[in-house]
Design a protein around this motif. Structure first.
Motif, PDB file in Angstrom:
ATOM      1  N   UNK A   1       0.853  -1.182   0.000  1.00  0.00           N
ATOM      2  CA  UNK A   1       0.000   0.000   0.000  1.00  0.00           C
ATOM      3  C   UNK A   1       0.896   1.240   0.000  1.00  0.00           C
ATOM      4  N   UNK A   2       0.906   1.958  -1.117  1.00  0.00           N
ATOM      5  CA  UNK A   2       1.615   3.230  -1.206  1.00  0.00           C
ATOM      6  C   UNK A   2       0.647   4.343  -0.826  1.00  0.00           C
ATOM      7  N   UNK A   3       1.081   5.227   0.067  1.00  0.00           N
ATOM      8  CA  UNK A   3       0.222   6.309   0.519  1.00  0.00           C
ATOM      9  C   UNK A   3       1.041   7.579   0.701  1.00  0.00           C
ATOM     10  N   UNK A   4       0.468   8.709   0.278  1.00  0.00           N
ATOM     11  CA  UNK A   4       1.061  10.026   0.513  1.00  0.00           C
ATOM     12  C   UNK A   4       0.283  10.728   1.611  1.00  0.00           C
ATOM     13  N   UNK A   5       0.986  11.470   2.455  1.00  0.00           N
ATOM     14  CA  UNK A   5       0.371  12.456   3.342  1.00  0.00           C
ATOM     15  C   UNK A   5       1.008  13.807   3.030  1.00  0.00           C
ATOM     16  N   UNK A   6       0.186  14.759   2.624  1.00  0.00           N
ATOM     17  CA  UNK A   6       0.658  16.094   2.263  1.00  0.00           C
ATOM     18  C   UNK A   6      -0.013  17.090   3.202  1.00  0.00           C
ATOM     19  N   UNK A   7       0.776  17.946   3.849  1.00  0.00           N
ATOM     20  CA  UNK A   7       0.235  18.929   4.794  1.00  0.00           C
ATOM     21  C   UNK A   7       0.547  20.335   4.302  1.00  0.00           C
ATOM     22  N   UNK A   8      -0.484  21.166   4.239  1.00  0.00           N
ATOM     23  CA  UNK A   8      -0.326  22.564   3.836  1.00  0.00           C
ATOM     24  C   UNK A   8      -0.468  23.475   5.055  1.00  0.00           C
ATOM     25  N   UNK A   9       0.381  24.493   5.116  1.00  0.00           N
ATOM     26  CA  UNK A   9       0.284  25.499   6.172  1.00  0.00           C
ATOM     27  C   UNK A   9      -0.685  26.591   5.717  1.00  0.00           C
TER      28      UNK A   9
END
Length: 348
Positions: free
Chosen positions: A247-255
């Protein structure tokens, strides 16, 4: 309790995983951005510039076109903490649209538990809860999750594939960190309220492969989500795609903290954020992947019950070194700083 057990217990407590079985692997590591520009060698390899802006992380083989070959032989550095991972991972950028119609890019920031990255994202490779085996991606493999043209519910935006979360506190304090786990705080659309602690996108990729094709015309047909259930609970793959992948997963967080003044939001109450392909709904969020791990190291790691950003089967590097990795800027336009009259590549 050993470090692995403590880490596993923390993930279980946050709802990210069920109680893990012996042999389960959860790689979780940060990657700094390597470039932000209008290039997309997966979907638009013949266009320079491509239609919309992406933030890219990973190896320095990234270019307007990346040959369908062993990428680890083309790159010589990576912005990821695992130094043998020369893969490229990228997503759409986010902009704030002001009342006067101008746009400013929302900066991407490191996720909780990662230190030293410059922007970028957190990447996961996991095996099922029950410790069953997966087959690592092969050299030349690439795939897409999501559809940049989608503006309505359905398809990959079904629950748990792609979602957004509005963090309520600075530094994510007090927020559950599980991906797409709680419909009271997660949504498949962009949040409609200010997010004091920032905004996160989680993107989960397909986990079943046809076993033959390293890519397909739409970059999706050669892979599939489980036929029933979920990957985490060992949902079966369809007969057309029998090979189970990690399982490939991205977590992207924006300020988003600089844009939380409601007086600067539209008077009709609609939200002011817009993804770089002109999408104000969030349904068009997507992720792109070109595999580039060195040799057989990813398969070895997936069989080594590794947890977190350390793994005896893998080499690591400090972000002081990872952040030195770079690629030349190909598209000469301002996409990251200052106020823009139009989204790059968009008419308005």
């Amino acid at each position: 309790m050993q470090l692995k057990s403590l880490f596993s217990a923390a993930l279980f407590a946050r709802g990210l995983f069920a109680a893990p079985a012996a042999g389960q692997t959860v790689l979780r590591f940060g990657c700094s951005q390597i470039v932000v520009e209008r290039l997309d060698p997966l979907v638009n390899p013949d266009q320079n510039p491509s239609p919309h802006v992406h933030q890219v992380v990973g190896g320095n083989a990234f270019a307007p076109e990346v040959p369908s070959t062993d990428v680890s032989g083309l790159a010589n550095c990576t912005t990821c903490s695992f130094s043998e991972d020369f893969s490229n991972y990228w997503t759409a950028n986010m902009y704030f649209k002001a009342l006067n119609g101008t746009y400013k890019r929302v900066p991407q920031i490191p996720n909780r538990g990662n230190t030293g990255e410059s922007g970028g994202m957190t990447v996961y490779y996991t095996s099922p809860y029950d410790g069953s085996k997966v087959t690592a991606f092969k050299p030349g493999f690439r795939m897409l999750a999501g559809d940049s043209a989608q503006r309505t519910n359905g398809g990959i935006t079904k629950w748990n594939a792609i979602c957004f979360r509005c963090y309520t506190a600075k530094n994510f304090g007090g927020d559950n960190d599980a991906p797409c786990s709680d419909k009271t705080v997660d949504s498949v659309t962009l949040p409609s309220k200010p997010c004091p602690g920032g905004m996160r996108t989680t993107i989960r990729f397909p986990t079943c492969w046809d076993g033959t094709n390293l890519d397909s015309a739409d970059h999706s047909s050669h892979v599939s989500y489980p036929e029933t259930g979920t990957f985490e609970t060992s949902g079966p793959c369809p007969s057309t795609h029998p090979v189970k992948l990690p399982q490939l997963m991205f977590e992207v967080v924006w300020d988003t903290s600089s844009f939380n003044d409601k007086s600067q939001w539209p008077a009709d109450g609609s939200q002011p954020f817009i993804l770089s392909m002109g999408d104000g709904t969030g349904y068009g969020q997507h992720g792109d992947y070109i595999f580039g791990w060195k040799g057989n190291v990813l398969q070895t790691a997936m069989e080594s019950a590794c947890f977190g950003a350390t793994c005896k089967a893998l080499k690591t590097q400090a972000f002081t070194d990872a952040n030195k990795c770079a690629v030349p800027v190909t598209v000469k336009e301002d996409v990251t700083d200052g106020w823009l009259t139009t989204l790059p590549g968009m008419a308005n």
